[in-house]
Motif scaffolding. Structure first.
Motif, PDB file in Angstrom:
ATOM      1  N   THR A   1       0.833  -1.202   0.000  1.00 55.59           N
ATOM      2  CA  THR A   1       0.000   0.000   0.000  1.00 55.59           C
ATOM      3  C   THR A   1       0.868   1.253   0.000  1.00 55.59           C
ATOM      4  N   ALA A   2       1.911   1.261   0.832  1.00 55.88           N
ATOM      5  CA  ALA A   2       2.807   2.419   0.883  1.00 55.88           C
ATOM      6  C   ALA A   2       3.499   2.635  -0.465  1.00 55.88           C
ATOM      7  N   LEU A   3       3.895   1.554  -1.108  1.00 54.80           N
ATOM      8  CA  LEU A   3       4.534   1.680  -2.419  1.00 54.80           C
ATOM      9  C   LEU A   3       3.560   2.213  -3.464  1.00 54.80           C
ATOM     10  N   ARG A   4       2.319   1.719  -3.413  1.00 54.99           N
ATOM     11  CA  ARG A   4       1.314   2.202  -4.368  1.00 54.99           C
ATOM     12  C   ARG A   4       1.044   3.687  -4.158  1.00 54.99           C
ATOM     13  N   GLU A   5       1.054   4.133  -2.897  1.00 58.87           N
ATOM     14  CA  GLU A   5       0.845   5.553  -2.614  1.00 58.87           C
ATOM     15  C   GLU A   5       1.964   6.409  -3.187  1.00 58.87           C
ATOM     16  N   ASP A   6       3.128   5.798  -3.347  1.00 57.07           N
ATOM     17  CA  ASP A   6       4.268   6.495  -3.947  1.00 57.07           C
ATOM     18  C   ASP A   6       4.297   6.356  -5.464  1.00 57.07           C
ATOM     19  N   GLY A   7       3.268   5.707  -6.025  1.00 49.77           N
ATOM     20  CA  GLY A   7       3.159   5.607  -7.472  1.00 49.77           C
ATOM     21  C   GLY A   7       3.647   4.310  -8.074  1.00 49.77           C
ATOM     22  N   ALA A   8       4.061   3.357  -7.236  1.00 48.39           N
ATOM     23  CA  ALA A   8       4.566   2.089  -7.756  1.00 48.39           C
ATOM     24  C   ALA A   8       3.422   1.138  -8.074  1.00 48.39           C
ATOM     25  N   ASP A   9       3.693   0.196  -8.954  1.00 51.73           N
ATOM     26  CA  ASP A   9       2.774  -0.899  -9.244  1.00 51.73           C
ATOM     27  C   ASP A   9       3.180  -2.043  -8.330  1.00 51.73           C
ATOM     28  N   ALA A  10       2.465  -2.205  -7.213  1.00 51.01           N
ATOM     29  CA  ALA A  10       2.875  -3.146  -6.170  1.00 51.01           C
ATOM     30  C   ALA A  10       1.742  -4.109  -5.828  1.00 51.01           C
ATOM     31  N   PHE A  11       2.133  -5.307  -5.439  1.00 52.81           N
ATOM     32  CA  PHE A  11       1.221  -6.418  -5.205  1.00 52.81           C
ATOM     33  C   PHE A  11       1.691  -7.137  -3.949  1.00 52.81           C
ATOM     34  N   ALA A  12       0.790  -7.485  -3.044  1.00 51.58           N
ATOM     35  CA  ALA A  12       1.152  -8.181  -1.811  1.00 51.58           C
ATOM     36  C   ALA A  12       0.664  -9.625  -1.847  1.00 51.58           C
ATOM     37  N   TRP A  13       1.507 -10.525  -1.369  1.00 52.95           N
ATOM     38  CA  TRP A  13       1.094 -11.920  -1.272  1.00 52.95           C
ATOM     39  C   TRP A  13       1.791 -12.575  -0.078  1.00 52.95           C
ATOM     40  N   PRO A  14       1.033 -12.884   0.986  1.00 53.54           N
ATOM     41  CA  PRO A  14       1.635 -13.571   2.128  1.00 53.54           C
ATOM     42  C   PRO A  14       1.843 -15.047   1.815  1.00 53.54           C
TER      43      PRO A  14
END
Length: 267
Positions: free
Chosen positions: A56-69
């Motif tokens: 989420t923090a990366l997306r707020e900075d404009g990155a295309d980010a995906f989380a997977w535990p």
């Protein structure tokens, strides 16, 4: 080489990176740096809330980010993760095997008894994430990288695996095993244009290490072991990892490169 040519070598636009153990520390710093070079980043962590917060923090900075535990010691969970990342972000071009320590909750600075007093049943927590986790993730992405004509694998080890630590004997063996695995793997996949390298770390001020060294006197004692007289910050190794993931490192493979403030010296 001009500045523009060098910057082009580091450009990761259009590539997808999977970083394990990236909810904090070196993994998160690496994810930020890779994203800063244009990569799409998949954040893995054992703790789902930590992975999502980082993404989420990366997306707020404009990155295309995906989380997977996922628990990298579980081979089936790793395959499921790779499938999910490729469905969500695209084919994985870069794998950073960063998950380590003794699993999700224990720092390598946690005191351990002498090796001969450590029960055999306790070895698994060190070997599982530091060796088998690396093998699981690398095994899962390799056929896909071969099919697509190349890729980058970077595995984070410790100076404990290079020089040995008397109070971390099993951990030292697991990290040395990961480095040996990377060397053999590098020779096996080089013809497929996949490079594989290790980055060996000294003490880095990740949250668990910072907690263990909260006492000023303890921290000062540890810092005296480093010629540069400071402990590493997560961004220190992240810069080298980013380079190894780029076209700038296209003729480097099978290497173990220390980022350790001079704690040990490599020839």
């Amino acid at each position: 080489m001009s500045t523009n040519q060098f910057e082009a070598l580091l450009d990761l636009t259009g590539r997808t990176a999977l970083i394990t153990g990236a909810g904090q520390g070196v993994g998160l710093a690496t994810a930020r740096m890779l994203a800063g070079q244009g990569a799409r980043v998949a954040i893995n962590d054992f703790h789902g809330d930590r992975a999502e917060a980082a993404a989420t923090a990366l997306r707020e900075d404009g990155a295309d980010a995906f989380a997977w535990p996922a628990d990298v010691t579980n081979a089936e969970a790793v395959v499921e993760m790779v499938d999910a990342v490729e469905s969500g972000l695209g084919p994985i071009d870069i794998l950073v095997n960063n998950a380590g320590n003794a699993g999700p909750n224990e720092s390598p600075l946690t005191p351990t008894p002498p090796f001969w007093d450590v029960p055999v049943a306790d070895w698994g927590k060190w070997l599982g994430v530091n060796l088998f986790g690396v093998m699981h993730c690398t095994h899962a992405v390799t056929p896909r990288m071969i099919e697509r004509g190349g890729g980058r694998v970077v595995t984070i080890i410790s100076d404990a695996g290079r020089v040995g630590e008397p109070h971390l004997v099993v951990y030292s063996g697991a990290k040395a095993g990961a480095a040996g695995f990377m060397r053999g793997y590098a020779k096996a996949v080089a013809r497929h244009k996949i490079t594989a390298n290790c980055v060996a770390l000294g003490a880095i001020m990740t949250p668990p290490v910072a907690e263990a060294l909260a006492d000023d006197a303890t921290r000062a004692k540890v810092e005296r072991s480093y010629p540069l007289r400071r402990l590493g910050q997560p961004e220190d190794p992240a810069a080298l990892i980013t380079f190894l993931a780029s076209d700038g490192a296209s003729w480097m493979t099978g290497q173990t490169i220390p980022v350790n403030g001079g704690y040990s010296m490599a020839v």
